[in-house]
Design an enzyme around this catalytic site. Sequence first.
Site, PDB file in Angstrom:
ATOM      1  N   ARG A 177       0.823  -1.217   0.000  1.00  0.00           N
ATOM      2  CA  ARG A 177       0.000   0.000   0.000  1.00  0.00           C
ATOM      3  C   ARG A 177       0.857   1.267   0.000  1.00  0.00           C
ATOM      4  NH1 ARG A 177      -2.999  -3.864  -0.331  1.00  0.00           N
ATOM      5  NH2 ARG A 177      -5.103  -3.979   0.552  1.00  0.00           N
ATOM      6  N   CYS A 226     -10.619  -0.537   3.589  1.00  0.00           N
ATOM      7  CA  CYS A 226      -9.998  -0.638   4.917  1.00  0.00           C
ATOM      8  C   CYS A 226      -9.498   0.735   5.357  1.00  0.00           C
ATOM      9  CB  CYS A 226      -8.853  -1.638   4.885  1.00  0.00           C
ATOM     10  SG  CYS A 226      -9.449  -3.337   4.843  1.00  0.00           S
ATOM     11  N   GLU A 296      -4.842   3.783   6.259  1.00  0.00           N
ATOM     12  CA  GLU A 296      -4.737   3.380   4.859  1.00  0.00           C
ATOM     13  C   GLU A 296      -5.508   4.398   4.031  1.00  0.00           C
ATOM     14  OE1 GLU A 296      -6.092   1.460   1.642  1.00  0.00           O
ATOM     15  OE2 GLU A 296      -6.009  -0.482   2.644  1.00  0.00           O
TER      16      GLU A 296
HETATM   17  N1  EPU Z   1     -11.034 -10.637  10.729  1.00  0.00           N
HETATM   18  C1  EPU Z   1     -11.787 -10.696  11.846  1.00  0.00           C
HETATM   19  N2  EPU Z   1     -12.789  -9.783  12.011  1.00  0.00           N
HETATM   20  C2  EPU Z   1     -13.043  -8.823  11.113  1.00  0.00           C
HETATM   21  C3  EPU Z   1     -12.256  -8.738   9.948  1.00  0.00           C
HETATM   22  C4  EPU Z   1     -11.263  -9.669   9.778  1.00  0.00           C
HETATM   23  O1  EPU Z   1     -11.571 -11.554  12.697  1.00  0.00           O
HETATM   24  O2  EPU Z   1     -13.948  -8.028  11.348  1.00  0.00           O
HETATM   25  C5  EPU Z   1      -9.982 -11.650  10.513  1.00  0.00           C
HETATM   26  C6  EPU Z   1     -10.351 -12.561   9.346  1.00  0.00           C
HETATM   27  O3  EPU Z   1     -11.147 -13.626   9.764  1.00  0.00           O
HETATM   28  C7  EPU Z   1      -8.987 -13.017   8.872  1.00  0.00           C
HETATM   29  C8  EPU Z   1      -8.092 -11.806   9.168  1.00  0.00           C
HETATM   30  O4  EPU Z   1      -8.781 -11.025  10.132  1.00  0.00           O
HETATM   31  O5  EPU Z   1      -8.525 -14.105   9.629  1.00  0.00           O
HETATM   32  C9  EPU Z   1      -7.780 -10.992   7.926  1.00  0.00           C
HETATM   33  O6  EPU Z   1      -9.004 -10.527   7.362  1.00  0.00           O
HETATM   34  P1  EPU Z   1      -9.264 -10.402   5.780  1.00  0.00           P
HETATM   35  O7  EPU Z   1      -8.932 -11.704   5.135  1.00  0.00           O
HETATM   36  O8  EPU Z   1     -10.602  -9.817   5.606  1.00  0.00           O
HETATM   37  O9  EPU Z   1      -8.161  -9.447   5.287  1.00  0.00           O
HETATM   38  P2  EPU Z   1      -7.680  -8.051   5.836  1.00  0.00           P
HETATM   39  O10 EPU Z   1      -6.257  -8.222   6.249  1.00  0.00           O
HETATM   40  O11 EPU Z   1      -8.602  -7.494   6.852  1.00  0.00           O
HETATM   41  C10 EPU Z   1      -6.738  -7.264   3.530  1.00  0.00           C
HETATM   42  C11 EPU Z   1      -6.730  -5.946   2.824  1.00  0.00           C
HETATM   43  C12 EPU Z   1      -8.019  -5.755   2.048  1.00  0.00           C
HETATM   44  C13 EPU Z   1      -8.165  -6.895   1.049  1.00  0.00           C
HETATM   45  C14 EPU Z   1      -8.175  -8.211   1.826  1.00  0.00           C
HETATM   46  C15 EPU Z   1      -8.214  -9.427   0.920  1.00  0.00           C
HETATM   47  C16 EPU Z   1      -5.469  -4.329   4.158  1.00  0.00           C
HETATM   48  C17 EPU Z   1      -5.535  -3.236   5.153  1.00  0.00           C
HETATM   49  N3  EPU Z   1      -6.636  -4.881   3.819  1.00  0.00           N
HETATM   50  O12 EPU Z   1      -7.776  -7.186   4.511  1.00  0.00           O
HETATM   51  O13 EPU Z   1      -7.900  -4.547   1.325  1.00  0.00           O
HETATM   52  O14 EPU Z   1      -9.358  -6.759   0.318  1.00  0.00           O
HETATM   53  O15 EPU Z   1      -6.961  -8.324   2.607  1.00  0.00           O
HETATM   54  O16 EPU Z   1      -6.959  -9.617   0.336  1.00  0.00           O
HETATM   55  O17 EPU Z   1      -4.397  -4.672   3.676  1.00  0.00           O
HETATM   56  C18 EPU Z   1      -8.296  -2.196   1.286  1.00  0.00           C
HETATM   57  O18 EPU Z   1      -7.123  -2.078   0.945  1.00  0.00           O
HETATM   58  O19 EPU Z   1      -9.041  -1.203   1.441  1.00  0.00           O
HETATM   59  C19 EPU Z   1      -8.808  -3.531   1.541  1.00  0.00           C
HETATM   60  C20 EPU Z   1     -10.053  -3.741   1.912  1.00  0.00           C
END
Ligand code: EPU
Length: 302
Positions: A177, A226, A296
Amino acid sequence: MRIGDPKIVAKLAELNVELQHAAALADLTSLGIGGTTDLLRIRQHEILPDLLNLLDANDVQYKFIGGGSNLLVGDGELPWVVLQLVRPEPDVVLDGNFARVDAAADLGRMITFCAKNDLGGMEGLIGVPGTVGGALRMNAGAYGMQIGSYVREVKLYRAASRKLETLRGDQISFEYRHTSFAPDDMMLSVILELPSKPFKLILEGIRICNEKRRSSQPLGQKSAGCIFKNPPGASAGRMIDELGLKGLSVGDARVSDRHANFFVNAGQASAKDMLRLIADVRERVHKNYGIELENEVVVWNA
Ligand code: EPU
């Protein structure tokens, strides 16, 4: 900010720039938040040096907007004008495995257009709202891929040299990012090199990503994706969720019930509400985990 000086207005017309008075930035952002200012829509990249010299000479501050999907804009009358590229037709031109894409192109439409021509690699980004320029400048990524991996050349307006420049992909650093572009550089077009893949196979990847996204993110609601970056080795969403903060609200700004790192505008949220919610969540995460979450979302606060 209003451009009222007839001399500037006449010069803008000469540069073929469309001037929209008192544009509501709430209408240009996916969060649906933001005050008003004049919007300058640019039809030709080549006029940018002249345009920016004109604005500088008249002490008009400016900011560049892409798709407005990762942006939180302040309330009320804003102290700068906003510049936006008009999307040309066509906005994607293919040559073998290379796609020349205008920065104003819609990211999702570009991915599907390439897919229909058997060019893949970008499936993970399907469903991410915004323009190709916006995705490029922040190195948008999802499901293990990032746009930067496919970039071979970028044409941009370089704020430092005040010129249009062309950079090779290996002259740009793409990190999580984050890119080596300056905050006031303006993306104009990009050449992507995409791997050949049959349309059917790309569609299957797109379907899987769409399903994952639908099941974990609040897609139908007004958000900026995010809010915080994930700190190394941790998940901002998981931490916020573990603290029981889903549903926490300031006015109509609300931590999503579906994904805790998405903050939604549940009605008439102001930037002030959203900023207070962000500060509150950041403080709670810091208190409980000792981690200072980094935004972000890009904040333009007057
Ligand atoms: N989780 C929770 N509760 C929540 C949200 C997530 O427990 O409310 C847990 C999920 O179960 C999982 C872990 O946290 O074990 C990671 O969650 P997720 O797979 O949704 O990915 P993320 O790290 O929260 C990142 C990117 C997203 C992208 C997704 C999919 C960042 C900040 N976010 O989210 O990007 O869509 O991976 O690859 O890097 C964005 O950039 O705006 C964005 C949404």
